[in-house]
Write an enzyme that holds these catalytic residues in place. Structure first.
Site, PDB file in Angstrom:
ATOM      1  CG  ASP A 338      -2.058   1.010   1.103  1.00  0.00           C
ATOM      2  OD1 ASP A 338      -2.640   1.141   0.017  1.00  0.00           O
ATOM      3  OD2 ASP A 338      -2.350   1.689   2.110  1.00  0.00           O
ATOM      4  CB  SER A 360      -6.692   2.707  -0.298  1.00  0.00           C
ATOM      5  OG  SER A 360      -5.369   3.141  -0.522  1.00  0.00           O
ATOM      6  CD  GLN A 410      -4.194   0.710  -3.128  1.00  0.00           C
ATOM      7  OE1 GLN A 410      -3.268   1.356  -3.611  1.00  0.00           O
ATOM      8  NE2 GLN A 410      -4.307   0.497  -1.831  1.00  0.00           N
TER       9      GLN A 410
END
Length: 428
Positions: A338, A360, A410
């Site tokens: 991340d 996110s 993502q």
């Protein structure tokens, strides 16, 4: 029974799944095997148990007296992977345990009970003071079977709220500590629901969705103040042989030829060729070292404020030496995945003086091959599309041998930094 089969058996006992894999190996080396015939007492009420008993095979019943005068008996049946004697120390056993069939038990004697209480879920031998920073961050406190508590350490990276990678790493750690240690995560899919409060602990509740011989599925809910802030689904697989192929790793400089982020910062602060106001701004900015060492393959395009291609590459590894639990190494990669990842989608839209914020929304990982997270891995990222206020990125991670070991994706939302949201309590 051989040592490997004992380790595999112990990994299926819920009480032991939270332990480091090294603990299971040590327990397998000291347990005593005992056999009982049908109708034989495994232990009698009032007897002091020799330790913790694990049912390897067969069935037994527990008969305990609930009223010493009326002798009203309650019965509980025990089968494979059940256990008794835990938590009783050397106290008198409160019930009879009688074999209903031929029963085989593994007994962990009281002298070895300390093996059930390691200092860390990742390492049974070393003190927690000797482990790497990211291993500290990813430590969880087992509260009970399938429930864990995590905290945000004061010196852990944060961005005004709990870092998304910490949620992913914590939740994967919780899920990993509810499966047989021979099963490792091969995929995960998660959603970020609400911002995490840095000052509060996080409770991770694991739900056992599926239990198979070769695969297991877990759902994890992370809660704060009684609200679910993050969810993760993970699937685990026991290693097996099969067909293989993979993409070729792109040609990039070796990590030894590149500067780390810490070294780049030092260079920017001291480089006389850069404007003094720029160097002073970097020097004044609060610097929190990441527990992950990162080396950009092309640092000249990684910190620009003008449009550039929506792609980037960097080498990374955990700082310090990690414990040898394979599940930990997957959690470290989940944590790292991340970092910077979503920013790849923003690169074509960067403008001087325009600040953007990103959040996110969801995140997925697929683990293809074994790897070591304290050895260099190459993270190759690109963003094929951004639309409707959302950016989408995909990534591939290669080891030093050029093997594709992890894939990632993502999606996140982008907004101007000064743009207010309708509901300050929601990320959406």
């Amino acid at each position: 029974m051989d040592h490997e089969s004992v380790v595999e058996f112990l990994g299926n006992v819920p009480l032991l799944q939270r332990l480091p894999s090294s603990s299971l190996k040590r327990i397998a080396g000291v347990v005593e095997v005992r056999h009982y015939n049908e109708g034989e007492y495994v232990i009698r009420e009032g007897q002091i148990a020799d330790g913790v008993y694990f049912i390897w095979d067969g069935k037994a019943e527990v008969c305990g007296s609930t009223d010493s005068e009326e002798r009203n008996h309650s019965m509980l049946f025990l089968k494979q992977y059940d256990y008794f004697g835990h938590g009783s120390g050397v106290a008198v056993h409160q019930a009879d345990v009688i074999a209903l069939t031929k029963v085989t038990c593994l007994v962990l004697h009281h002298v070895n009970r300390a093996l059930l209480q390691p200092k860390s879920i990742w390492n049974a031998e070393d003190s927690s003071d000797s482990c790497s920073m990211v291993e500290h961050i990813l430590h969880l406190e087992p509260l009970e079977v399938d429930m864990f508590r995590g905290v945000t350490l004061p010196d852990a990276p944060s961005f005004g709220q709990i870092f998304g990678g910490q949620f992913i790493g914590h939740a994967l750690a919780a899920a990993s500590k509810t499966v047989d240690s021979l099963k490792l995560a091969h995929s995960l899919h998660c959603y970020f629901i609400l911002p995490g409060d840095l000052s509060l602990p996080i409770v991770y509740q694991v739900h056992r969705i599926r239990e198979g011989n070769n695969f297991a599925t877990r759902r994890v809910e992370a809660t704060q103040r009684g609200r679910i802030v993050f969810t993760l689904f993970a699937s685990f697989q026991k290693s097996e042989q099969g067909l293989e192929h993979h993409d070729v790793m792109p040609a990039v400089p070796a990590p030894e030829m590149l500067l780390s982020l810490d070294e780049l910062r030092e260079r920017y602060v001291t480089d006389p060729r850069l404007p003094s106001h720029y160097r002073n701004r970097i020097a004044r900015k609060k610097f929190v070292p990441w527990p992950i060492e990162i080396k950009f393959c092309d640092p000249t395009t990684s910190f620009v404020n003008y449009p550039s291609e929506p792609s980037q590459k960097f080498w990374f590894r955990a700082k310090g030496k990690l414990s040898d639990d394979p599940a930990l190494h997957r959690c470290v990669v989940a944590y790292t995945s991340d970092l910077i990842f979503l920013g790849t989608s923003l690169k074509p839209h960067q403008r001087k003086g325009v600040k953007m914020s990103s959040l996110s929304l969801d995140h997925s990982l697929w683990f293809h091959k074994p790897f070591k997270a304290d050895d260099w891995l190459l993270f190759v990222m690109e963003s094929p599309v951004a639309s409707n206020g959302r950016g989408f990125v995909v990534g591939r991670m290669f080891n030093r041998n050029g093997e594709l070991v992890i894939s990632a994706s993502q999606e996140g939302i982008f907004r101007r930094a000064n743009q207010s949201t309708p509901d300050p309590k929601s990320k959406l």
